[in-house]
Design a protein around this motif. Structure first.
Motif, short mmCIF file in Angstrom:
data_model
loop_
_atom_site.label_atom_id
_atom_site.label_comp_id
_atom_site.label_asym_id
_atom_site.label_seq_id
_atom_site.Cartn_x
_atom_site.Cartn_y
_atom_site.Cartn_z
N ILE A 1 0.88 -1.18 0.00
CA ILE A 1 0.00 0.00 0.00
C ILE A 1 0.91 1.22 0.00
N GLU A 2 0.89 1.97 -1.09
CA GLU A 2 1.79 3.11 -1.23
C GLU A 2 1.02 4.42 -1.14
N LEU A 3 1.48 5.30 -0.26
CA LEU A 3 0.94 6.66 -0.17
C LEU A 3 1.54 7.49 -1.30
N LEU A 4 0.70 8.00 -2.18
CA LEU A 4 1.19 8.70 -3.36
C LEU A 4 1.56 10.15 -3.05
N PRO A 5 2.49 10.73 -3.81
CA PRO A 5 2.88 12.14 -3.59
C PRO A 5 1.75 13.12 -3.84
N ASN A 6 0.84 12.78 -4.76
CA ASN A 6 -0.28 13.65 -5.07
C ASN A 6 -1.40 13.45 -4.05
N GLN A 7 -1.58 14.43 -3.15
CA GLN A 7 -2.57 14.33 -2.08
C GLN A 7 -3.43 15.61 -2.08
N PRO A 8 -4.56 15.60 -2.77
CA PRO A 8 -5.36 16.82 -2.91
C PRO A 8 -6.31 17.11 -1.75
N THR A 9 -6.39 16.24 -0.75
CA THR A 9 -7.42 16.41 0.28
C THR A 9 -6.86 16.68 1.67
N LEU A 10 -5.63 17.15 1.77
CA LEU A 10 -4.99 17.33 3.08
C LEU A 10 -5.06 18.76 3.60
N VAL A 11 -5.55 19.69 2.80
CA VAL A 11 -5.62 21.10 3.23
C VAL A 11 -6.56 21.24 4.43
N GLY A 12 -6.10 21.96 5.44
CA GLY A 12 -6.96 22.23 6.59
C GLY A 12 -7.25 21.01 7.44
N SER A 13 -6.28 20.14 7.60
CA SER A 13 -6.49 18.91 8.39
C SER A 13 -5.97 19.03 9.82
N CYS A 14 -5.70 20.25 10.28
CA CYS A 14 -5.17 20.45 11.64
C CYS A 14 -6.24 20.25 12.71
N GLY A 15 -7.51 20.37 12.34
CA GLY A 15 -8.59 20.35 13.32
C GLY A 15 -8.92 19.00 13.90
N GLY A 16 -8.37 17.94 13.34
CA GLY A 16 -8.61 16.61 13.88
C GLY A 16 -9.73 15.85 13.22
N SER A 17 -10.35 16.41 12.20
CA SER A 17 -11.43 15.70 11.50
C SER A 17 -10.86 14.60 10.61
N ALA A 18 -11.70 13.64 10.28
CA ALA A 18 -11.28 12.56 9.40
C ALA A 18 -11.01 13.09 8.00
N PHE A 19 -10.13 12.42 7.27
CA PHE A 19 -9.83 12.82 5.89
C PHE A 19 -9.35 11.59 5.13
N ASN A 20 -9.25 11.73 3.81
CA ASN A 20 -8.80 10.64 2.95
C ASN A 20 -7.40 10.91 2.43
N VAL A 21 -6.67 9.84 2.16
CA VAL A 21 -5.37 9.95 1.50
C VAL A 21 -5.39 9.13 0.22
N ASN A 22 -4.60 9.57 -0.74
CA ASN A 22 -4.53 8.94 -2.05
C ASN A 22 -3.47 7.84 -2.02
N THR A 23 -3.86 6.62 -2.38
CA THR A 23 -2.93 5.49 -2.31
C THR A 23 -2.96 4.67 -3.59
N PHE A 24 -1.92 3.86 -3.75
CA PHE A 24 -1.94 2.82 -4.77
C PHE A 24 -1.82 1.49 -4.03
N ILE A 25 -2.80 0.62 -4.23
CA ILE A 25 -2.88 -0.63 -3.47
C ILE A 25 -2.68 -1.82 -4.41
N ASN A 26 -1.79 -2.71 -4.02
CA ASN A 26 -1.57 -3.95 -4.74
C ASN A 26 -1.54 -5.07 -3.71
N VAL A 27 -2.69 -5.73 -3.53
CA VAL A 27 -2.80 -6.73 -2.47
C VAL A 27 -3.51 -7.98 -2.96
N THR A 28 -3.32 -9.04 -2.19
CA THR A 28 -4.10 -10.27 -2.38
C THR A 28 -5.31 -10.19 -1.45
N GLY A 29 -6.03 -11.27 -1.33
CA GLY A 29 -7.22 -11.26 -0.49
C GLY A 29 -6.95 -11.45 0.99
N VAL A 30 -5.67 -11.51 1.40
CA VAL A 30 -5.39 -11.76 2.82
C VAL A 30 -4.49 -10.70 3.45
#
Length: 208
Positions: free
Chosen positions: A51-80
């Motif tokens: 699971i790789e956290l990508l450099p391009n993260q458009p949703t992190l602005v104003g995240s100091c307040g402690g609210s939930a947010f999303n991060v942009n990832t690239f996922i390459n996994v099996t079912g386990v």
């Protein structure tokens, strides 16, 4: 009057249950609905699972307040596969940590996942605090098996600017000798030790 009071109590109970349900419905990591698989330009994610956290993260602005947010990832996994997710800040340490059952949530997956959900951590942070998110991927469920990949980003919680990003690399196995090589080395050390013990010691002649 009693009817009105009873109705108000019933309504307040409904509101309380609604808030409780909303709290229970809060998802983390990949528990949000599965998205269609979309390839990321320049991202290979050759390591499985990862699971790789990508450099391009458009949703992190104003995240100091402690609210939930999303991060942009690239996922390459099996079912386990699974992951340990930590959120840390300087001087405080870990402010949020959870386990994501990535394989169970997504199944076999190899694509961008832009809505990897980071839970609310409560309380506000000072402006421009640097937040570090680390995702450690495991080969088995519930953080079992071995660590196969680790990815980290550091960003400014006010501007959302990513200050550092990239995989920490694959955890390499410690090189080990085969049983035959180990036996040969043991024999060699024994022979050298015996030879050292057999060396005659030179007696110094007494001084006149």
């Amino acid at each position: 009057m009693r009817t009105v009071v009873a109705a108000l109590k019933a309504w307040s109970g409904v509101i309380a249950l609604s808030w409780a349900a909303a709290g229970l419905a809060t998802s983390a990591g990949t528990e949000s609905p599965t998205l269609s698989q979309v390839a990321a330009p320049g991202t290979t994610a050759a390591k499985l699972p990862s699971i790789e956290l990508l450099p391009n993260q458009p949703t992190l602005v104003g995240s100091c307040g402690g609210s939930a947010f999303n991060v942009n990832t690239f996922i390459n996994v099996t079912g386990v596969a699974s992951a340990d997710v930590t959120v840390t800040v300087p001087g405080v340490g870990t402010i949020e940590e959870f386990t994501d059952e990535t394989g169970a949530n997504l199944g076999a997956y190899n694509a961008v996942y832009p809505t990897f959900h980071i839970l609310a951590f409560g309380g506000g942070l000072p402006p421009n605090t640097e937040i570090t998110i680390t995702v450690t991927t495991y080969t088995g469920p519930n953080r079992t098996g071995s660590v196969s990949f680790e990815s980290t980003i550091v960003f400014d919680c006010t501007t959302g600017k990513v200050l550092q990003a990239g995989p920490a690399g694959v955890v390499a196995a410690i090189p080990a000798l085969s049983p035959v090589a180990l036996a040969a080395m043991t024999t060699l050390l024994a022979v050298l030790g015996a030879a050292m013990l057999r060396r005659p010691t030179r007696r110094r002649s007494p001084r006149r």
